[in-house]
Each structure stands twice: as structure tokens, then as C-alpha cells.
Design a protein around this motif. Structure first.
Motif, mmCIF file in Angstrom:
data_model
loop_
_atom_site.group_PDB
_atom_site.id
_atom_site.type_symbol
_atom_site.label_atom_id
_atom_site.label_comp_id
_atom_site.label_asym_id
_atom_site.label_seq_id
_atom_site.Cartn_x
_atom_site.Cartn_y
_atom_site.Cartn_z
ATOM 1 N N GLN A 33 1.443 -17.171 8.319
ATOM 2 C CA GLN A 33 0.861 -16.813 7.029
ATOM 3 C C GLN A 33 -0.400 -17.640 6.764
ATOM 4 N N GLY A 34 -1.073 -17.306 5.673
ATOM 5 C CA GLY A 34 -2.352 -17.952 5.360
ATOM 6 C C GLY A 34 -2.180 -19.320 4.745
ATOM 7 N N ILE A 35 -3.336 -19.917 4.436
ATOM 8 C CA ILE A 35 -3.324 -21.282 3.927
ATOM 9 C C ILE A 35 -2.557 -21.400 2.614
ATOM 10 N N GLY A 36 -2.720 -20.393 1.742
ATOM 11 C CA GLY A 36 -2.055 -20.440 0.443
ATOM 12 C C GLY A 36 -0.554 -20.603 0.591
ATOM 13 N N GLY A 37 0.037 -19.756 1.432
ATOM 14 C CA GLY A 37 1.477 -19.812 1.646
ATOM 15 C C GLY A 37 1.913 -21.138 2.218
ATOM 16 N N ILE A 38 1.112 -21.649 3.167
ATOM 17 C CA ILE A 38 1.449 -22.927 3.787
ATOM 18 C C ILE A 38 1.464 -24.034 2.739
ATOM 19 N N LEU A 39 0.448 -24.026 1.879
ATOM 20 C CA LEU A 39 0.363 -25.080 0.867
ATOM 21 C C LEU A 39 1.558 -25.020 -0.074
ATOM 22 N N VAL A 40 1.989 -23.825 -0.424
ATOM 23 C CA VAL A 40 3.166 -23.708 -1.291
ATOM 24 C C VAL A 40 4.384 -24.255 -0.566
ATOM 25 N N ARG A 41 4.529 -23.848 0.722
ATOM 26 C CA ARG A 41 5.683 -24.267 1.504
ATOM 27 C C ARG A 41 5.756 -25.787 1.579
ATOM 28 N N GLU A 42 4.599 -26.419 1.789
ATOM 29 C CA GLU A 42 4.590 -27.862 2.015
ATOM 30 C C GLU A 42 4.304 -28.656 0.747
ATOM 31 N N ALA A 43 4.291 -27.988 -0.390
ATOM 32 C CA ALA A 43 3.947 -28.672 -1.640
ATOM 33 C C ALA A 43 4.772 -29.930 -1.886
ATOM 34 N N PRO A 44 6.094 -29.906 -1.663
ATOM 35 C CA PRO A 44 6.863 -31.135 -1.955
ATOM 36 C C PRO A 44 6.348 -32.336 -1.175
ATOM 37 N N GLY A 45 6.113 -32.126 0.132
ATOM 38 C CA GLY A 45 5.637 -33.233 0.962
ATOM 39 C C GLY A 45 4.246 -33.681 0.575
ATOM 40 N N ILE A 46 3.367 -32.705 0.337
ATOM 41 C CA ILE A 46 1.986 -33.055 -0.004
ATOM 42 C C ILE A 46 1.962 -33.879 -1.279
ATOM 43 N N ILE A 47 2.771 -33.454 -2.269
ATOM 44 C CA ILE A 47 2.799 -34.184 -3.538
ATOM 45 C C ILE A 47 3.299 -35.614 -3.313
ATOM 46 N N LEU A 48 4.360 -35.743 -2.496
ATOM 47 C CA LEU A 48 4.905 -37.080 -2.223
ATOM 48 C C LEU A 48 3.855 -37.988 -1.578
ATOM 49 N N VAL A 49 3.161 -37.465 -0.559
ATOM 50 C CA VAL A 49 2.175 -38.286 0.145
ATOM 51 C C VAL A 49 1.024 -38.653 -0.786
ATOM 52 N N LEU A 50 0.590 -37.688 -1.597
ATOM 53 C CA LEU A 50 -0.495 -37.986 -2.538
ATOM 54 C C LEU A 50 -0.068 -39.060 -3.529
ATOM 55 N N LEU A 51 1.180 -38.945 -3.999
ATOM 56 C CA LEU A 51 1.677 -39.957 -4.937
ATOM 57 C C LEU A 51 1.668 -41.334 -4.256
ATOM 58 N N TYR A 52 2.117 -41.360 -2.997
ATOM 59 C CA TYR A 52 2.202 -42.630 -2.269
ATOM 60 C C TYR A 52 0.829 -43.277 -2.156
ATOM 61 N N PHE A 53 -0.174 -42.493 -1.790
ATOM 62 C CA PHE A 53 -1.479 -43.104 -1.541
ATOM 63 C C PHE A 53 -2.354 -43.199 -2.787
ATOM 64 N N ALA A 54 -2.190 -42.280 -3.725
ATOM 65 C CA ALA A 54 -3.104 -42.278 -4.868
ATOM 66 C C ALA A 54 -2.494 -42.901 -6.116
ATOM 67 N N ALA A 55 -1.196 -42.721 -6.305
ATOM 68 C CA ALA A 55 -0.613 -43.190 -7.568
ATOM 69 C C ALA A 55 0.012 -44.574 -7.450
ATOM 70 N N LEU A 56 0.527 -44.887 -6.272
ATOM 71 C CA LEU A 56 1.225 -46.163 -6.131
ATOM 72 C C LEU A 56 0.300 -47.372 -6.311
ATOM 73 N N PRO A 57 -0.897 -47.395 -5.663
ATOM 74 C CA PRO A 57 -1.746 -48.594 -5.821
ATOM 75 C C PRO A 57 -2.124 -48.909 -7.259
ATOM 76 N N PRO A 58 -2.615 -47.916 -8.054
ATOM 77 C CA PRO A 58 -2.916 -48.270 -9.454
ATOM 78 C C PRO A 58 -1.686 -48.746 -10.205
ATOM 79 N N LEU A 59 -0.546 -48.127 -9.882
ATOM 80 C CA LEU A 59 0.694 -48.530 -10.561
ATOM 81 C C LEU A 59 0.994 -49.998 -10.266
ATOM 82 N N LEU A 60 0.855 -50.372 -8.972
ATOM 83 C CA LEU A 60 1.098 -51.765 -8.598
ATOM 84 C C LEU A 60 0.101 -52.686 -9.286
ATOM 85 N N ALA A 61 -1.167 -52.242 -9.348
ATOM 86 C CA ALA A 61 -2.199 -53.075 -9.977
ATOM 87 C C ALA A 61 -1.876 -53.327 -11.435
ATOM 88 N N LYS A 62 -1.226 -52.328 -12.061
ATOM 89 C CA LYS A 62 -0.923 -52.482 -13.482
ATOM 90 C C LYS A 62 0.303 -53.361 -13.690
#
Lengths: 257, 437, 172
Positions: free
Chosen positions: B355-384
Motif C-alpha cells: 500500500q501507499g505511504i498514507g496507509g503505512i504511516l497509519v499502520r506504524e503510527a504507534p511506533g512513530i509516535i513513541l520514537v518521536l516522544l522519546y527523541f523530541a519530548a523526553l529531553p525538554p521534560l528532563l531539562a524541566k
């Protein structure tokens, strides 16, 4: 007049060593200043700085092993041809036929030892905090030297052209295939295309550049040989010069200025 | 299975020499305790230990046949095989981390010369016993594995030495004295003090290298062929840590991104470490954070993984216990599941192939969100929160560089735990674009 | 404001003779570097031909993996597919993890890679170990003389839905 005195008083000797033997303080200073190899050192160092339990001697041993590798490597080059036809047989001959067939062992075990000593050198430098200002830059040079040492070892691993060699290099070089964007099985590589033409395929990616072919074969053997014998050693020699120079300029082996 | 009940004559001689060497080491230590340290009691104790080893040595020379018991071997193999054959790597990694923490916590005790010497003796005794096992001996004496034995001992020694000095220095500094290295500020001439040390070091090094080369042949296997991969196929030993990472991560992570981050991280150390203390002498107390982090990376993540990859990874890259026969037909069920399957299957959602990119992104949304949280949200949280003092001292760039490098270093243990606990294969699984994490 | 700074940048690199000289130097150094990299990509490769014949369909038994063409990077497999019926296909012998050559284990009915332990079913689908995707299949067809012909210049990947392509298998 003894023979020793005769030699030491001859014009030839005096033209090479332009000062008396380093027996007194003055001449022990002069010898360090007039010899191109010795003048890598300062004239005097802090006593605690050269205590073996402090410095471990590992950096010096790494350099010494680099010299051992250079000498044994040059000797091995006289008998080794980097082609599919000859490579393996030349190694066999080095093992079974050559007089002093131990040279290949010296080269291989020396390389292994060099990897260990360079790690221990880095370990010591870290634990004594010797990377701290003003020596940050030299630590970086050292890290590059570490990487180059591993690459030297890695490229050399292929040259015997046996099963051990080809599969270690196959596994190692296939990682280059997975380089993001630049490897044809790397993330995003498939997105790089113009119309229907893929820009990154097995004949144009990072691994192809490394191997000179699509599989580990004769082209790779030649490429790794040149890297191993010429390109990387030259880079290492240059960086070693920088590294030593900065050790002197940034405060010497015994500590920061 | 596949183990002899009678030791070959050459093995007996080898063990005799080994124990004789250990006995002589202990004689030396006893003499040192007696005369240099003036401690009679220790001298007697270590003489007795030397005697025990000497008895071993003589017994093997005389043809003794003491072999590690089959019951013990089967027991270890069985223990390693629990948990679907996965207990081996779990045990190995957890035990090495626990030992690492214990060593740092009780460094004063562990670096005590008598304690360190006892540990060395116990290690050598364990090695001597293990060497009577066929499978163990076969692996440990493989030519290319000899450097790793040397690595174990040299890293062990060169961890003991600086920590011993650090403990002594820390005590001195607690009493208001300068560290030992700052005591001798006087200068000496390089000729003769340093140049002769260097010359002796070079001679010793050459001597060791020549002996090593004469005794041990460099390996040369069958001529290269692409048709048949040897089982197991291993990278050169210094890359076995990376190869071990390949069990948990895709090549682009384990072979490209993580090594690059290691190099960047190493170069960045002097620019991140804002602590100006501990320059030019051994200390632990003044640089706890830096030393713990570096040691965790070097000892636990690099060296012990090399040892694991060399000695305990056999055919098909399966984990084998230390005395286990490397059976190429050993079957381990490794049914790993992706995060997207864990998430969508219970919800009854399936995604078609191709399937196309859209479907793939939906399928993998849980993982993508987790990884983004790990790299983007965790550092500012720790800094605070908990790392706020660090953030204030280091400033924006240094802090985020430190945290990001830290996150990459932690990525390996995290994925290990996820694999062991949940059989998790990929957090993000996009084979269509070779993007798997 | 943005326009002004852009003009400032252009003026810096083209506005003075010095700027032009440095720009030209940088451009030619970059050109030479790229040229050197391009030089390292060989233009001619000595590779074996990508097409080869493997025999008649009747030479292969159902449920068997043919190891004879392993050194040409292909396994010829004949199985009974639930949808397509009796088919023959050519699997690439390159592991999709790091390119080692797996071994066919008859007893366990799987391809097992010795490097990192990836396992593939007889269909080529990965089911254990680190391999991220199934083995690839080569194009296969029945040539004019009735023999099977494998063409390694075309590959078919399952995760892209290409195994449904009739070029990727031969119906018996």
C-alpha cells in the motif's frame, strides 16, 4: 687511545653527533634538542607524569606497533599479489614456503595488539581527565586515529582471501548498503528518484563505492589493498604527527599547561 | 554430549603449565606480602594458595584426569536454556550490569590489593576448571580469540589500577591533601628517565609479540567462496559488539547510525564535560557522572558484548552456554512481533501489502509516535524536571547534545529489554522503505 | 529584510574581485572532489551474465529446494501454493539482513542464515531473527526450448506486492 675513543673522536662521528655523549646535564639537554627523533619529546618532564602506574605507556606502544605494522607490512607486500588468482596462494606460500614465515603472524597479532593498546590508551586518557581544556582538540584527533586504526584492521582482514575474510567483509560492507539515503537498502533511498529512474541502486550506492563492484570480489580486493597499504597509513601518519605535536604544544604527556 | 571423559596428554601438560604459572604468581605475591609489605600473615596465606595450585599442577603433569563434571555442564546449559532459550543473553547482560554497579559502589573494597588478587585467583581457577571442558577449550584457544582473552585480563587490570589510585586520591583529597600525582611536581630530564623507559617498553613489546607469533599460527581457512557461508560467520572481533547490536537493530541503525553516534559522542566528550576538576590525576568522586557513563559504554556495552559475541554466540548466531556444544541444528523459536501487530491485531485491523505511504504511516503510527516522544519530548521534560541543574549549568546546546547522545546509548539496552520481555521485533516497521527501528 | 540579506550574500561572493576569486576556487575544489568520487565508481564491470538455464520443470520435485545453483545466487523451489497451485520460483540466496548466504535445513524446513540467525520459510518469507523482509525472487520463465530460465536482472519483493507478478514464478 681505545677503539671507542678513536671512533668518538673521528670526524665522521662528530659530524653525526655534534656534542659529547649525554653524560652530564648539559649534554642530556642538547641530545634532545639536536636529534630529530628525540625532539618529539620535551627536554624535561614532571616526574609523576612519567610514572608507569600513571601513563601506562599505551600511547607510545600503539605508535611502536604502528611502526612494527609498517615494517612487517612492507615486507609482506614483496610476496603478496592482490588478485583473486594469487592472493590466497601467496598467503599459503608466506606461511609454508617463505623463510621467517612468522612475519605474517607478527603483522596479524601486532594489529590485534594495536587495537587493544589504542583502546587502553583512550581509557587512560579519559580516566585522568586528560581531554580537558586545553587538550580537547587532541582528544578529537585521537578518536579519528582510533577509527582509522579499526579501518586499517578491517581492510587488512580481507587480504588473505579466505572464508574468514570474505564473510567478515561481506557482513561489514553490507552495513554500508543500509546507509540512510546513500545505500540502496537504506531508509529513504527509494524516495530519491527522478521520474521512474531510481538514483540509488546496487550499482550507485555507498557500498558500491566501497567495494568497487556489487559483490565482494576482485575489485574489492584491490580496493581494500590500496586502502590498507597506502591511503589509510598515509592519513594515519599525518594525524599521528598532528597528535604528537599537539601533545607537546598543549602541555605534554605530564599534564595540562 | 560430544565430550571426552579422558583428557588428551597435551591438554594435561598444558593444564600443568597453566597451574604452575598460577602457583608461581602466588609465590611472588606471598614474597611481596612478606618482605615488601611486611605482612607475615598474608605471606603465609598466599603461600598456602600457591601450594594448592602447585598440587593441581603436579597432578596434571602426573596424568590426573580431573574434568569438569558433566552434571555441572548440563546444569549451566539447562539454566541458559530457560525462557525459550533466551535466558542466556538476559542473564549475561544483567549480571554484568549488576557487577558493574557493585564495583563502582564498593570500589574501595574491590580495589584492595588482597581482594583484587583473590578475584584474579578465583578467575584463574574457574578458567582452569573450564579448560578441562572440550567445547570451552575449543572456543577459547581459537587463534583469533586469543586477543579477547588478553583483552579481558588487560581491561580488568587497567580498571583495577586507576580505581585503586582514584580511591587513594579521593581519601587524600577528603583529608585536604593533594592527589598523589600532584605531590611530585619536580621535573626530571627526558634523557635518561623517559627514553630508557620507552626503550624497555619497546623491547618488552617486541619480545611478547615474537613469542606470541612463534607459538600461535595466524588463522587461514579455506579459500574464499561466495556459495558457502561458514556457520557462524563473524565480523573481526573488535566489531563483535556491533554485530551483537545487529541482533536487536536493523543494519542502518546498528551498522551506520549507532557507530556514527559513538564516534560523534567520543569527539564531543571534552566539549560536553564542563567539570574542570580531575585533570591530570585519577579520581572518582570528583567526576562520578562522567566516569560512570564512559565506563558503562566502554566496559558494559563494548567489551562485554565483544566477549559475548566471541565466546557465547555460536552457529546461526544462537546463544550457547559456556560449556555447551555448538550444535548447528539447535532450534530456538524466535517468533518476534512488531509493535504495529501488538497494537492493531487486538483491534481487528489488518493492512494489505503493497500500500501507499498514507496507509503505512497509519499502520506504524504507534511506533512513530513513541520514537518521536522519546527523541523530541523526553529531553525538554528532563531539562524541566530532574536534570534541571544540569540544564542550567550546561546551557541549551551542550545539554541537548548530552541528552541525545545518552538516548542513543540507552537505545541498545532499551531494545534488548523490549525484545526479552515482549518478543518485540521492531518499534517502527516499514520494510517498503527499509525504515525499521 | 530577507531580500536585503540575500543581496548581501550575493554581493559578498560576486561583488568584488576577491569574492569572485574565492568563489571560483571553492567551486573548482568542490568540482574536483566530486570528480574524484565519480572516478571511484567503475564504469565497466566484469560480472557473469544475469540469465541462465536451470533445466526442465519436470526436473524439480514438489516441496524440494534445489541447491545446485547456489553459487549462481539462486535456489530453485517447487511448491504447491494454496492460490496459484503447483509453481516453481527462483529465490535469491542473499539474506535480506546483511547479505550472507543462508543454508537450507531440510529437517527443519527452513532457510537459516549463519551470520545473525535469520530464518525463512520455504516460500522465502522471514519468520525469525533480524531479517527485516522476505528473500527476493528472481524473474523466471520457460524459454523457447522448454527449459526454465532465471533472469537475475529483475527481482521481485513480497513486501511490495510483487510476488503476484506472473514473471516471478512459473506455473507447472
Amino acid at each position: 687511545m681505545s677503539v671507542g675513543d678513536f671512533i668518538r673522536n673521528s670526524q665522521v662521528w662528530k659530524s653525526i653527533f655534534r656534542h659529547p655523549a649525554p653524560r652530564d646535564r648539559r649534554n642530556r639537554v642538547v641530545v634532545m634538542l639536536t636529534n630529530v627523533f628525540l625532539h618529539l619529546h620535551p627536554v624535561s618532564v614532571r616526574k609523576s607524569g612519567i610514572a608507569l602506574s600513571y601513563t601506562w605507556c599505551m600511547g607510545g606502544l600503539t605508535f611502536f606497533l604502528f611502526l612494527v605494522e609498517t615494517v612487517t607490512g612492507v615486507l609482506l607486500m614483496f610476496y603478496y599479489r592482490p588478485t583473486l588468482e594469487h592472493a590466497y596462494n601467496d598467503i599459503l606460500a608466506l606461511r609454508d614456503v617463505a623463510t621467517l614465515g612468522v612475519l605474517r603472524e607478527l603483522h596479524r597479532w601486532g594489529a590485534h595488539a594495536m587495537v587493544i593498546t589504542i583502546w587502553l590508551h583512550m581509557y587512560r586518557v579519559f580516566l585522568t581527565g586528560s581531554y580537558k581544556p586545553p587538550r580537547e582538540f587532541n582528544w578529537g584527533v585521537g578518536v579519528i586515529l582510533l577509527v582509522l586504526t579499526l579501518l586499517l584492521s578491517f581492510t587488512g582482514y580481507l587480504l588473505p582471501w579466505d572464508q574468514l575474510a570474505i564473510w567478515a567483509i561481506t557482513v561489514g560492507s553490507n552495513m554500508a548498503r543500509a546507509t540512510p539515503l546513500l545505500g540502496y537498502e537504506g531508509p529513504g533511498a527509494k524516495l530519491l528518484k527522478i521520474g521512474d529512474v531510481e538514483l540509488i541502486h546496487s550499482g550507485s550506492d555507498a557500498r558500491f563505492l566501497l567495494l568497487g563492484a556489487r559483490f565482494v570480489g576482485g575489485e574489492t580486493l584491490l580496493r581494500f589493498y590500496v586502502l590498507h597499504c597506502v591511503a589509510i597509513p598515509l592519513a594515519v601518519a599525518m594525524l599521528i604527527a598532528v597528535h604528537f605535536w599537539r601533545v607537546r604544544k598543549d602541555g605534554g604527556i605530564s599534564g595540562a599547561l | 554430549m560430544h565430550t571426552a571423559t579422558q583428557l588428551a596428554h597435551s591438554v594435561q601438560i598444558g593444564l600443568g603449565v597453566f597451574y604452575l604459572f598460577v602457583a608461581l604468581m602466588n609465590v611472588g605475591f606471598a614474597l611481596y606480602q612478606c618482605y615488601a609489605a611486611n605482612n607475615r600473615r598474608q605471606g603465609i596465606v598466599w603461600s598456602l594458595v600457591a601450594g594448592v595450585f602447585l598440587v593441581h599442577s603436579l597432578a596434571y603433569f602426573a596424568g590426573a584426569n580431573w574434568i569438569i563434571s558433566a552434571g555441572f555442564r548440563d546444569f549451566t546449559t539447562q539454566v541458559m536454556g530457560y525462557y525459550g532459550g533466551q535466558l542466556g543473553p538476559i542473564l549475561y547482560t544483567t549480571v554484568s550490569i549488576i557487577l558493574f554497579v557493585l564495583f563502582l559502589r564498593y570500589r574501595k573494597f574491590f580495589t584492595e590489593p588482597v581482594v583484587a588478587w583473590s578475584i584474579l585467583n578465583l578467575g584463574l581457577l574457574a578458567a582452569g576448571w573450564s579448560l578441562t571442558d572440550d567445547n570451552f577449550r575449543k572456543i577459547i584457544t581459537k587463534e583469533d580469540n586469543v586477543p579477547i582473552v588478553m583483552l579481558i585480563f588487560s581491561v580488568g587490570f587497567f580498571t583495577w589500577l586507576p580505581f585503586r589510585r582514584a580511591v587513594l586520591n579521593d581519601e587524600r583529597m577528603a583529608n585536604g591533601e593533594p592527589p598523589m600525582e600532584k605531590e611530585e611536581e619536580e621535573k626530571v630530564l627526558v634523557w635518561p628517565d623517559l627514553v630508557y623507559t620507552e626503550m624497555i617498553a619497546m623491547i618488552v613489546c617486541t619480545f611478547v609479540l615474537v613469542i606470541w607469533s612463534v607459538l600461535l599460527k595466524a588463522p587461514l581457512e579455506q579459500p574464499a567462496t561466495t556459495a558457502k557461508a561458514p556457520n557462524p560467520s563473524k565480523a573481526p572481533w573488535y566489531f563483535l559488539g556491533l554485530q551483537e547490536m545487529l541482533v536487536y537493530y536493523d543494519p542502518w541503525m546498528a551498522g551506520v547510525v549507532l557507530p556514527t553516534m559513538i564516534i560523534i559522542g567520543l569527539i564531543a566528550i571534552p566539549y560536553i564535560d564542563f567539570n574542570q576538576k580531575g585533570n591530570g590525576y585519577y579520581t572518582f568522586v570528583e567526576r562520578k557522572f562522567a566516569i560512570t557513563t564512559f565506563l558503562f559504554g566502554f566496559i558494559v556495552l563494548w567489551c562485554t558484548l565483544i566477549v559475548l559475541g566471541t565466546f557465547l554466540r555460536g552457529p546461526n548466531w544462537n546463544f550457547f552456554g559456556p560449556f555447551e556444544y555448538w550444535d548447528p541444528h539447535k532450534v530456538l523459536p524466535l517468533n518476534n512481533v512488531n509493535l504495529s501487530d501488538y497494537f492493531w491485531l487486538p483491534l481487528g485491523v489488518t493492512f494489505p501489502e503493497g500500500q501507499g505511504i498514507g496507509g503505512i504511516l497509519v499502520r506504524e503510527a504507534p511506533g512513530i509516535i513513541l520514537v518521536l516522544l522519546y527523541f523530541a519530548a523526553l529531553p525538554p521534560l528532563l531539562a524541566k524536571t530532574i536534570m534541571r541543574p544540569f540544564f542550567i549549568k550546561m546551557g541549551f546546546v551542550r545539554f541537548f547534545l548530552l541528552i541525545n547522545l545518552f538516548q542513543f546509548m540507552a537505545a541498545l539496552p532499551i531494545k534488548m529489554v523490549l525484545r526479552w520481555a515482549f518478543n518485540l521485533k521492531y518499534i517502527i516497521y516499514i520494510p517498503e522503505y527499509f525504515f525499521n527501528i | 529584510m530577507a531580500d536585503k540579506s540575500r543581496r548581501g550574500f550575493l554581493r559578498t561572493i560576486f561583488g568584488t574581485w576577491f569574492g569572485i576569486a574565492w568563489t571560483a576556487l571553492t567551486a573548482s575544489a568542490a568540482g574536483m572532489t566530486l570528480g574524484t568520487i565519480r572516478f571511484l565508481y567503475p564504469n565497466a564491470l566484469s560480472e557473469p551474465p544475469s540469465k541462465f538455464k536451470v533445466g526442465f520443470p519436470s526436473d524439480f520435485e514438489t516441496g524440494q529446494v534445489d541447491n545446485r545453483f547456489k553459487d549462481q545466487n539462486a535456489w530453485i523451489v517447487r511448491i504447491r501454493d494454496p492460490q496459484l497451485g503447483d509453481i516453481i520460483y527462483a529465490l535469491s540466496t542473499t539474506c535480506t539482513h546483511l547479505g550472507c548466504t543462508p543454508n537450507w535445513l531440510e529437517g527443519e524446513q527452513k532457510f537459516k542464515c549463519p551470520c545473525h540467525g535469520s530464518g525463512f520459510k520455504i516460500t522465502g518469507v522471514n519468520f525469525e531473527g533480524p531479517a527485516p523482509r522476505p528473500l527476493e525472487r528472481w524473474a523466471i520463465r520457460i524459454a523457447e526450448d522448454g527449459q526454465l530460465e532465471v533472469d537475475k536482472s529483475k527481482k521481485f519483493q513480497k513486501e511490495l506486492g510483487q510476488w503476484d507478478d506472473p514473471e516471478s514464478y512459473v506455473k507447472v
